[in-house]
Design a protein around this motif. Structure first.
Motif, PDB file in Angstrom:
ATOM      1  N   MET A   1      -1.147  -3.667 -14.555  1.00 31.77           N
ATOM      2  CA  MET A   1      -1.387  -3.160 -13.232  1.00 31.77           C
ATOM      3  C   MET A   1      -0.121  -3.378 -12.403  1.00 31.77           C
ATOM      4  N   ALA A   2       0.339  -2.350 -11.728  1.00 31.92           N
ATOM      5  CA  ALA A   2       1.541  -2.429 -10.905  1.00 31.92           C
ATOM      6  C   ALA A   2       1.161  -2.776  -9.471  1.00 31.92           C
ATOM      7  N   LEU A   3       1.947  -3.648  -8.865  1.00 29.60           N
ATOM      8  CA  LEU A   3       1.735  -3.997  -7.472  1.00 29.60           C
ATOM      9  C   LEU A   3       2.679  -3.174  -6.604  1.00 29.60           C
ATOM     10  N   ILE A   4       2.143  -2.567  -5.570  1.00 27.83           N
ATOM     11  CA  ILE A   4       2.930  -1.754  -4.656  1.00 27.83           C
ATOM     12  C   ILE A   4       2.929  -2.452  -3.307  1.00 27.83           C
ATOM     13  N   PRO A   5       4.111  -2.691  -2.730  1.00 29.32           N
ATOM     14  CA  PRO A   5       4.140  -3.369  -1.434  1.00 29.32           C
ATOM     15  C   PRO A   5       3.472  -2.512  -0.358  1.00 29.32           C
ATOM     16  N   TRP A   6       2.783  -3.191   0.554  1.00 27.08           N
ATOM     17  CA  TRP A   6       2.110  -2.488   1.630  1.00 27.08           C
ATOM     18  C   TRP A   6       3.124  -2.011   2.651  1.00 27.08           C
ATOM     19  N   ARG A   7       2.952  -0.797   3.111  1.00 28.80           N
ATOM     20  CA  ARG A   7       3.789  -0.224   4.154  1.00 28.80           C
ATOM     21  C   ARG A   7       2.884   0.370   5.222  1.00 28.80           C
ATOM     22  N   PRO A   8       3.336   0.336   6.468  1.00 26.63           N
ATOM     23  CA  PRO A   8       2.530   0.971   7.516  1.00 26.63           C
ATOM     24  C   PRO A   8       2.301   2.446   7.207  1.00 26.63           C
ATOM     25  N   ARG A   9       1.229   2.989   7.692  1.00 23.23           N
ATOM     26  CA  ARG A   9       0.803   4.350   7.390  1.00 23.23           C
ATOM     27  C   ARG A   9       1.857   5.411   7.718  1.00 23.23           C
ATOM     28  N   GLU A  10       2.584   5.248   8.836  1.00 26.59           N
ATOM     29  CA  GLU A  10       3.529   6.292   9.241  1.00 26.59           C
ATOM     30  C   GLU A  10       4.730   6.402   8.295  1.00 26.59           C
ATOM     31  N   THR A  11       5.100   5.345   7.593  1.00 28.16           N
ATOM     32  CA  THR A  11       6.228   5.447   6.665  1.00 28.16           C
ATOM     33  C   THR A  11       5.777   5.614   5.221  1.00 28.16           C
ATOM     34  N   TRP A  12       4.489   5.548   4.975  1.00 24.44           N
ATOM     35  CA  TRP A  12       3.981   5.635   3.606  1.00 24.44           C
ATOM     36  C   TRP A  12       4.360   6.945   2.938  1.00 24.44           C
ATOM     37  N   TRP A  13       4.336   8.042   3.667  1.00 25.18           N
ATOM     38  CA  TRP A  13       4.562   9.349   3.073  1.00 25.18           C
ATOM     39  C   TRP A  13       5.990   9.858   3.233  1.00 25.18           C
TER      40      TRP A  13
END
Length: 156
Positions: A1-13
């Protein structure tokens, strides 16, 4: 399972955010000079060095300053071939150190050869060179056809 760092919604995309980070890392790598890498392995670049050079362009002249400490003026060669300025010489070590246990060595010795394109055609016969306190200063007068000309336009 890969862990992805959390990013605020506005920069996610933002697809360019990661590309920008990669570009910044690549720029750091290519902007690093080999001289700085020499700290890690002193024998890596033995004899490889190059003086730092500034080039200024004025209305009538091209001025060049080169940091070449520890040399005599007769050990430096300057020549102009077409639109290329060539500065070369050899910096010799002052004295041989018999002890083999250096704690740190950062000064470089050996030959160097810098060739750089000038921003304008210059008159090689009128070059003025001075060498003082380890700084080589060159004043290269521009040829008449290289000088920018300003035309007055009459508006009717």
């Amino acid at each position: 399972m890969a862990l992805i760092p959390w990013r605020p919604r506005e920069t996610w995309w933002d697809p360019f955010r990661d590309l920008e980070a990669i570009q910044n890392e690549m720029n750091k790598m290519f902007n690093s000079s080999l001289v700085r890498w020499g700290d890690r392995d002193v024998g890596l670049l033995e004899g490889a060095w190059s003086p730092a050079i500034d080039i200024f362009d004025s209305k009538d002249n091209v001025m060049v300053k080169a940091d070449i400490p520890g040399m005599k003026k007769d050990e430096i060669e300057v020549s102009v071939h077409g639109d290329t300025l060539i500065i070369k010489g050899e910096k010799k070590q002052e004295k041989e150190v018999k002890e083999k246990d250096y704690v740190r060595t950062e000064r470089f010795y050996g030959s160097f050869n810098r060739a750089m394109r000038l921003p304008a055609a210059v008159d090689a016969s009128k070059v003025n060179a001075t060498y003082k306190n380890g700084v080589l200063e060159l004043v290269l007068p521009k040829k008449e056809e290289s000088k920018s000309k300003q035309l007055k336009i009459d508006i009717k």
